[in-house]
Write a protein that holds these residues in place. Structure first.
Motif, short mmCIF file in Angstrom:
data_model
loop_
_atom_site.label_atom_id
_atom_site.label_comp_id
_atom_site.label_asym_id
_atom_site.label_seq_id
_atom_site.Cartn_x
_atom_site.Cartn_y
_atom_site.Cartn_z
N THR A 27 -13.65 6.05 -2.76
CA THR A 27 -14.14 6.05 -1.39
C THR A 27 -13.73 7.33 -0.68
OG1 THR A 27 -12.15 4.92 -0.68
CG2 THR A 27 -14.07 3.54 -1.18
N VAL A 85 -13.62 -1.93 2.44
CA VAL A 85 -14.76 -1.11 2.05
C VAL A 85 -15.29 -1.62 0.71
CG1 VAL A 85 -15.54 1.21 1.45
CG2 VAL A 85 -13.89 0.89 3.29
N MET A 86 -14.38 -1.93 -0.18
CA MET A 86 -14.75 -2.49 -1.47
C MET A 86 -15.56 -3.78 -1.29
SD MET A 86 -14.47 -2.39 -4.77
CE MET A 86 -13.20 -1.17 -5.13
N VAL A 106 -8.25 -1.22 -5.79
CA VAL A 106 -8.01 -0.99 -4.36
C VAL A 106 -6.57 -0.53 -4.21
CG1 VAL A 106 -7.82 -2.08 -2.10
CG2 VAL A 106 -9.68 -2.74 -3.64
N GLU A 156 -11.19 2.05 -4.20
CA GLU A 156 -11.07 2.21 -2.75
C GLU A 156 -9.66 2.69 -2.44
OE1 GLU A 156 -11.60 -1.13 0.36
OE2 GLU A 156 -9.60 -0.28 0.66
#
Lengths: 165, 596, 388
Positions: free
Chosen positions: B308, B434-435, B493, B518
Motif C-alpha cells: 500500500t 485498507v486491506m 498487514v 498493507e
C-alpha cells in the motif's frame, strides 16, 4: 579513509554490530579520527543506523569526530597534573606549535587535547602522543620531544616526496 | 503465573512476578510520577522522577525499573522521596528553557504538570549555560526539534529505534554534552526521519512538536478572496473528541463537521471519499499486477508483493531503507493527495471556481502528511495540491481558539461532491483497514459475490498484532478473471515501522511470499498517528479502533465501489480506474533516498 | 588484627612467591567449594573501591545456571590519582590472568576478557604477549579457558561494571539498571564475574597463602593489604602495598611532605580529610575505603581549585543518562563558581550539599552517587576557601 582500507578492517573484525567499537578503534588507530564517510560506510556494512554509529562513537573521548593531525597529543589535566606544572607544559606546547587545546596545526601534523587522568599521577605532568606515553614533563623536555616528532614528520614528508617523485 | 507479595505505603499488594514496583503501585491505586517511562517503550530508568524508598536499601529505587520481590516494603512518599523528587524536577527545570507561556506545549507538558504538583518554593538553581545558545531545528515541514526544551528522557530515541526501526534520532556524546542528535547533528530534514511523529506523540515537553500551520489556515479562512476546502481523514473523527472533553473512543464526526463549518471553511469534505477512490485505483492496480504475473509471466519480483502507499511515513521509510522495492509500492497517491489533486481540478471545474483561489486544507492524524503535501511531485493540479496539513491536535486548538463549544455542537454531514464515503473508507484509519476495504471491492469485482465474511467484517486482518497474515482462496471467478481461479492470495498487514521492516526483511530474504502487503507507519494505523491527541497507549488505540469499526458498521454504504460520488467522478471526469487521467492526477512515483 | 602505629608495608603482589603457574596448578588441585569458602573466609573485598566480597561474587557465579559464563578483568582504571593497576599490569599481568583462569575453573566459565583503558594502549603489546602465554599455559594444563583483550575508548564511567559490559558489547558505555546484576545477566546477558585487576591477584594468592594468613593483615572488615597509589605533595609518589586499616595520620607521617593540609582518599569520588582529622580516620571499610588513590595536598594548595577540577571531571565523565548526575554535576560546578564570584550567597553551598544527597540517593550508578563525597567533605572542611 579509503573504502578498501576500511573494508579490510571490517572484514578482519567481522561485520557485526558487536564489533563496532573495535572497528572504530582500528580506524582511529590508522588515521586518528573518524569521518562522516567512514561512519556511513561502517553503518552500511554492519547493517545498523548511521545515527547509532555516531551516537556510540561520540560517547568516547578517544574516538574523535573531526579531523585530527598525524600526532595526537593528549596532555593530562588532572588536579595532580596541574599541581605538577601541566599548565606550563601546555604553554610550552602552545608556544612551539601555535595551537590551543582542541586545535590542529595548519600542516596537519599535530593536534592537541586536554584529557582526564591518564594514570600517571606519580609522574605528572604526563601526556600521550598517539600510543606513546611521556611522563615527568617540563617545558624544556616537552619541547625536545615535540622537536623530535617534527623532525620525524619532515623526514617522512621528505621520503614520501622522494618516492612520489 | 507466580505472584509476589509486597507492601506499598503499608498496603499489601499481590502482583505477577516480573512486574515493576511502578506497575504494582498503579495496580494498588498509588500514583508515582514518571517522565521517561512510557507504556509503549522499554524501561529506561533515567529521569529518576519515579524514585521510591525500599526499606533496607541504601539508595532510592527507580520504581519503573526495579522488579517486585517478595516481602519488599516500599514507601512512595517519605521525606527522602519528596526531597529527591523535588530536586530532580528542579534539576530538569534548570536544563529546560521554561518559557512556558510562549511554548507550543503550554498546558500540554508533562514537566510543567509535575512542576505544578511538586514545586512550591522558588527554584534557586542556575539555568545551564547551554540554554543561552540553543538552536531550533525547523528544517522539517513536519517536526520541530528544540533542544532547549529537551530533558533527555530518551522516549523519542526509543520510539524511533524500537517502535519504528528508523533511528533518525540517537543519544550522542556524554556528560554535560549529552543530547539527542541525528547523524552528525544534521538537520532533521536531511536524515532518515520519516516524519511519522511518533516521537512527537511521546515527547513529554516541547522539545519535539509538530510544525503547525494554524496561522496560515486562519489567514486563508479570513481572506474573503479564497475558497477554502477542507478534507478530514478517517482517524480524526475518532480521536478529536479526546482534546475537547470527550472520552477516549467517542466518535465526533458530526460535531467535527459542524466545527469546521463554524471555523469558516467554505466546503467541508472528506478524505474518506478519496479513500474509496484509492480502493478503486489500488484494487485495479493489484489485479493488473496479478494478471501480469499470472498470465503474462512478467517479472514477478518487481510487481509483487504490492504494498500500500497511503502512509507517507511508510513511503519515506521504504525510500530510505528498501529502495530496491520501490516498484512494489502501489503507484497510487495517498487519499490526501488524491483529494488535493481533485480539489483543484474536478471540484474546481464542477463548482466553477478558479483553482488558483482554492486553498486546500487537510485535517490529518499524521505529521508525515505535512511532508507529503510538500513533496515536489504533489502538484499535478498545476498548483500545490494540498496547501496546508493540520493535525488533529492543531484542529482542536483552532476550535478552542474560536471559542466554539464543541460539546454542544449539532451533528452535521460532510458537504457534497467529494464528501460521500463508505464504511470501507472509514476503516482506512485502523491497521488492516485498507486491506479489508480492498478485499471487499476486489473480491466482488472478480467473483461477482461479496467477500465471504459475516457482515463484510474481514476479521482475520483486524486486530493489533504487529504483523498479521491471512490467505484467501479465490473461487468462482467471473470469466474475465479466470486466471485468478483457485489462486490463494497471500496477504500481510503490518503497523509500526519495526513490523514493516520485519515483513520487508522476510520478503527480501525470500522467507515470505506475499501478494499484497498493507503497511501503516504508526502503531495501530492512522488512529495511532503522530498527529493524534497525546497521550497514546495500546488501550487508547484499541478504543479508537473500536470506534472506527462502529462507524463502518453504521454506514449505509460499506463498499468503496458503491460510493455514488466516486462512480460519478469516474463517469464525469476520470473515465475508469487507471485511466490516463487517473495516472496524471492520482498516481505518483518514488525516489531512492540515502540511508542515514 | 590490631592497628599498628605505623604503616605496615607488605609485599604479596610483587614479592617473590611461587611462580604463577605453580600457584594456579596448586589451586586447581583443591576442592572447588572449599576454595571458594577460603576466599569468603579471607574477607577479601573487591579492590576497585566498591568492596563487594569477592568470594561471594564467585560463589554466585558458580551457582548461576548454564555453561556460558564470562570472567572479566576491569582494567579501566580511571579514578583520578590511581595508577596501581598500571603497575600490576606492567609487572605482574601473569598473576592477573592466572587469577581469572582460576575463577574460570571454579565457575565453569570458559571465556574471559580484560577490558583495558585506551589510555594504557602503550602497554597493549605487552598485555597481548602475557595473555597469549597464559592462554597457552591454560591449554597445556587442559583448562578450558581463554582470555581475550577488549580496549576501552576513553570513558571513565566504563569502570562501572555494567557500563564496562555495555562498552564490551560495542555500545555507549551507559550503566544498566540493576537488578539484574552481572552475576545473573552480564556480558551478552550471561552470568559474568567482573573484578578489578588487583582483586584477581589477591584471589590467586589467597588460594596459596590461605585465608588466615591473608586475614592476619588488616582489620576485621578490611582484611589483608592492598595497593595504594600515592601522589600529590609527597616526596615519594608511587605504588605501595600497605596493610588495610591504617590510620590516616600514620600514612601522612610516612608519605607527607611535612606540610600536608588534606588528603583526598579514594580519588575524585572519595573523601577529603583535613589535617585535624588525620588521626581519627581509618583507611578501610570501617573508615574511608579507597580503590587506592591517595592524593596529598599541602598548605599551598587551594581546595577550591581541587574541587573545581573534580567537578569538571565529573561533569565531563558522567554518562549523562540520569538526571541527578547529568544535571547535578553541572549545577555543583556552576554553584561553586557562583559563590566564589559572589553571584550567589555562601548559604548556596548548603543548598548544593542538599542536592548531593539527592545525587547519592537517586543516581543510577556509583558515579553520580559518589560525587557528593568529595563535594561535601571539601566544602564542609574548607568552607572559607570556597567563598574567599
Amino acid at each position: 579513509m579509503e573504502k578498501t582500507v576500511l573494508e579490510e578492517i571490517i572484514y578482519r573484525q567481522g561485520a557485526q554490530r558487536d564489533r563496532l567499537l573495535p572497528i572504530l578503534q582500528d580506524v582511529v588507530e590508522q588515521q586518528n579520527f573518524l569521518t562522516e564517510g567512514d561512519m556511513l560506510h561502517i553503518a552500511n556494512l554492519l547493517q545498523m543506523s548511521a545515527a547509532e554509529v555516531y551516537g556510540t562513537a561520540s560517547f568516547y573521548s578517544f574516538l574523535p569526530l573531526n579531523r585530527k593531525g598525524k600526532y595526537m597529543i593528549r596532555l593530562c589535566k588532572s588536579i595532580i597534573a596541574k599541581m605538577k606544572g601541566s599548565d606550563q607544559v601546555l604553554a610550552a606546547i602552545t608556544d612551539q606549535l601555535g595551537i590551543k587545546p582542541g586545535e590542529t596545526t595548519a600542516d596537519g601534523v599535530f593536534s592537541l587535547e586536554l584529557v582526564n587522568d591518564i594514570g600517571w599521577s606519580d609522574r605528572e605532568p604526563a601526556m600521550l602522543i598517539n600510543d606513546k606515553v611521556f611522563t615527568d614533563l617540563d617545558p624544556v623536555k616537552v619541547t625536545h620531544i615535540l622537536t623530535n616528532y617534527l623532525k620525524q614528520a619532515s623526514t617522512q614528508a621528505f621520503v614520501t616526496n622522494l618516492s612520489t617523485n | 503465573m507466580k505472584t509476589v507479595r509486597l507492601t506499598i505505603d503499608k498496603k499489601v499488594v499481590e502482583v505477577q512476578a516480573g512486574k515493576t514496583i511502578l506497575d504494582a503501585a498503579r495496580i494498588a491505586g498509588i500514583h508515582i510520577p514518571t517522565l521517561c517511562h512510557h507504556p509503549d517503550l522499554c524501561v529506561a530508568g533515567n529521569c529518576r522522577v519515579c524514585v521510591v524508598e525500599q526499606v533496607g536499601v541504601r539508595t532510592l529505587q527507580a520504581s519503573c525499573a526495579v522488579p517486585v520481590a517478595d516481602g519488599m516494603e516500599i514507601i512512595t512518599n517519605s521525606a527522602k522521596v519528596q526531597q529527591a523528587r523535588r530536586h530532580i524536577l528542579e534539576l530538569l527545570l534548570s536544563e529546560h528553557r521554561s518559557d512556558c507561556v510562549n511554548c507550543y506545549k503550554n498546558n500540554h507538558c508533562e514537566l510543567q504538570d509535575l512542576a505544578a504538583k511538586y514545586i512550591f518554593t522558588p527554584v534557586t538553581l542556575i539555568p545551564l549555560p547551554a540554554l543561552q545558545h540553543y538552536t531550533i531545528d525547523s528544517s522539517s515541514p513536519s517536526i520541530i526539534k528544540d533542544d532547549s526544551k529537551c530533558i533527555r528522557c530518551q522516549r523519542c530515541v526509543r520510539t524511533c529505534t524500537q517502535l519504528q526501526h528508523v533511528t533518525a534520532l540517537t543519544v550522542s556524546h556524554k556528560g554535560h554534552e549529552q543530547k539527542i542528535s541525528t547523524f552528525m547533528d544534521k538537520l532533521l530534514n536531511d536524515v532518515v526521519c520519516t516524519n511519522c511523529g511518533q516521537c512527537v506523540n511521546r515527547c513529554p515537553t516541547g522539545a519535539l512538536t509538530e510544525r503547525n500551520y494554524i496561522q496560515e489556515v486562519w489567514d486563508a479562512l479570513l481572506d474573503p478572496n479564497t475558497h477554502v476546502v477542507v478534507q478530514t481523514a478517517p482517524a480524526v473523527r475518532v480521536a478529536l473528541g479526546e482534546e475537547l472533553g470527550f472520552d477516549v473512543g467517542e466518535r465526533v464526526t458530526g460535531k467535527m463537521v459542524s466545527a469546521l463549518k463554524t471555523l469558516g471553511f467554505d466546503s467541508v469534505l472528506d478524505t474518506d471519499f478519496t479513500a474509496d477512490l484509492t480502493i478503486m485505483e489500488e484494487g485495479t492496480e493489484l489485479l493488473t499486477r496479478l494478471k501480469a504475473v499470472l498470465t503474462e509471466k512478467a517479472d514477478a519480483g518487481t510487481l509483487l508483493p504490492m504494498t500500500t502507499s497511503c502512509s507517507p511515513g511508510w513511503i519515506k521509510f521504504i525510500e530510505h531503507k528498501f529502495p530496491d522495492y520501490l516498484t512494489n509500492v502501489s503507484s497510487c497517491k495517498s487519499p490526501q493527495q488524491m483529494f488535493g489533486a481533485l480539489a483543484k481540478t474536478y471540484y474546481a471545474r464542477k463548482r466553477k471556481l478558479n483553482p488558483a483561489k482554492i486553498v486546500s486544507v487537510s485535517i490529518m492524524p499524521c505529521t508525515a502528511k505535512k511532508y507529503e503535501a510538500d513533496r515536489p511531485e504533489m502538484r499535478s493540479s498545476g498548483f500545490k495540491d494540498v496547501d496546508y496539513v493540520l493535525t488533529t491536535r492543531e484542529l482542536a486548538r483552532m476550535i478552542k481558539m474560536a471559542g466554539i463549544d464543541f460539546m454542544s455542537l449539532p451533528d452535521q454531514e460532510h458537504d457534497s461532491l467529494m464528501g460521500e464515503s463508505s464504511g470501507a473508507a472509514v476503516i482506512f484509519g485502523a491497521t488492516g483497514g485498507v486491506m479489508e476495504a480492498a478485499l471487499r471491492t476486489a473480491y466482488e469485482l472478480v467473483t461477482g459475490r461479496e467477500v465471504p465474511f459475516a457482515n463484510l467484517d474481514i476479521k482475520p486482518v483486524r486486530g493489533m498484532e504487529g504483523v498479521r497474515e491471512a490467505n484467501i482462496t479465490i473461487e468462482g471467478c467471473l470469466p474475465e478473471w479466470s486466471f485468478l481461479e483457485g489462486v490463494e492470495l497471500k496477504l500481510a498487514v503490518a503497523h509500526g515501522l519495526t513490523n514493516a521492516w520485519e515483513v520487508m526483511q522476510a520478503v527480501k530474504q525470500g522467507k515470505a511470499e506475499f501478494h499484497f502487503i498493507e503497511v501503516m507507519a504508526c502503531p495501530g494505523g492512522c488512529l495511532g498517528g503522530g498527529g493524534q491527541p497525546i497521550p497514546t497507549n495500546s488501550e487508547i488505540r484499541l478504543k479508537r479502533a473500536q470506534a472506527i469499526y462502529e462507524e463502518d458498521a453504521g454506514k449505509h454504504i460499506r463498499k468503496s465501489h458503491e460510493n455514488p460520488e466516486v462512480l460519478a467522478l469516474y463517469k464525469d471526469f476520470l473515465e475508469a480506474p487507471m485511466s490516463h487521467k487517473s495516472h496524471e492526477l492520482l498516481h505518483t512515483y518514488y525516489i531512492e533516498r540515502h540511508c542515514n | 588484627m590490631t592497628n599498628t602505629s605505623t604503616v605496615r608495608k607488605t609485599d604479596l603482589i610483587f614479592g617473590r612467591s611461587l611462580d604463577t603457574l605453580t600457584l594456579l596448578r596448586n589451586a586447581m588441585q583443591r576442592d572447588k567449594d572449599g576454595l571458594i569458602q577460603e576466599l569468603i573466609d579471607s574477607g577479601l573485598r573487591g579492590r576497585g573501591g566498591a568492596g563487594f566480597p569477592t568470594g561471594l561474587k564467585w560463589k554466585f557465579a558458580k551457582g548461576a545456571p548454564g555453561n556460558e559464563k564470562y570472567i572479566i578483568c576491569n582494567a579501566d582504571e580511571g579514578e583520578p590519582g590511581t595508577f596501581k593497576d598500571r603497575v600490576i599490569l606492567e609487572k605482574a599481568a601473569d598473576k592477573v590472568f592466572a587469577g581469572m583462569g582460576l575463577c574460570g575453573w571454579l565457575t565453569g566459565a570458559t571465556k574471559g576478557f580484560i577490558y583495558l583503558r585506551n589510555e594504557y594502549i602503550w602497554m597493549r603489546n605487552h598485555i597481548l604477549a602475557q595473555m597469549n602465554d597464559m592462554n597457552e599455559a591454560f591449554r597445556q594444563m587442559k583448562l578450558d579457558f581463554s582470555i581475550g583483550l577488549k580496549m576501552g575508548s576513553g570513558a571513565y564511567v566504563c569502570g562501572e561494571e555494567t557500563a564496562l559490559i555495555e562498552s564490551m558489547e560495542s555500545k555507549r558505555g551507559e550503566p544498566r539498571n540493576k537488578p539484574p546484576f552481572p552475576a545473573i545477566a552480564g556480558y551478552e546477558d550471561k552470568p559474568t564475574v567482573v573484578n578489578n585487576v588487583e582483586t584477581w591477584v589477591y584471589a590467586l594468592l589467597i588460594s596459596y597463602i590461605g585465608a588466615d594468613v591473608f586475614a592476619a593483615y588488616g582489620t576485621e572488615q578490611s582484611t589483608g593489604s592492598k595497593l595504594f597509589s600515592v601522589s600529590g605533595d609527597t616526596p615519594k609518589p608511587g605504588v605501595y602495598e600497605l596493610e588495610m586499616g591504617m590510620k590516616l595520620s600514620d600514612f601522612v607521617a610516612e608519605f607527607g611532605d611535612g606540610d600536608t593540609k588534606a588528603v583526598q582518599v579514594g580519588g575524585a569520588s572519595g573523601f577529603c580529610v583535613p589535617r585535624r582529622k588525620f588521626d581519627q580516620v581509618i583507611i578501610g571499610f570501617e573508615g574511608i575505603p579507597t580503590g587506592g588513590s591517595m592524593m596529598l595536598f599541602n598548605s599551598h594548595r587551594s581546595m577550591y581549585h581541587v574541587l573545581h577540577n573534580f567537578l569538571e571531571f565529573f561533569m565531563e565523565e558522567s554518562c549523562g543518562q540520569c538526571t541527578p548526575c547529568r544535571v547535578g554535576c553541572q549545577q555543583l560546578l556552576l554553584g561553586i563558581e557562583a559563590v566564589k564570584s559572589k553571584t550567589k550567597p555562601a548559604q548556596y553551598l548548603d543548598t548544593l550539599m542538599e542536592f548531593t544527597e539527592t545525587m547519592r540517593l537517586a543516581s543510577k550508578c556509583g558515579l553520580g552517587q559518589s560525587v557528593g563525597n568529595a563535594f561535601n567533605s571539601i566544602v564542609n572542611e574548607f568552607y572559607e576557601e570556597m567563598i574567599y
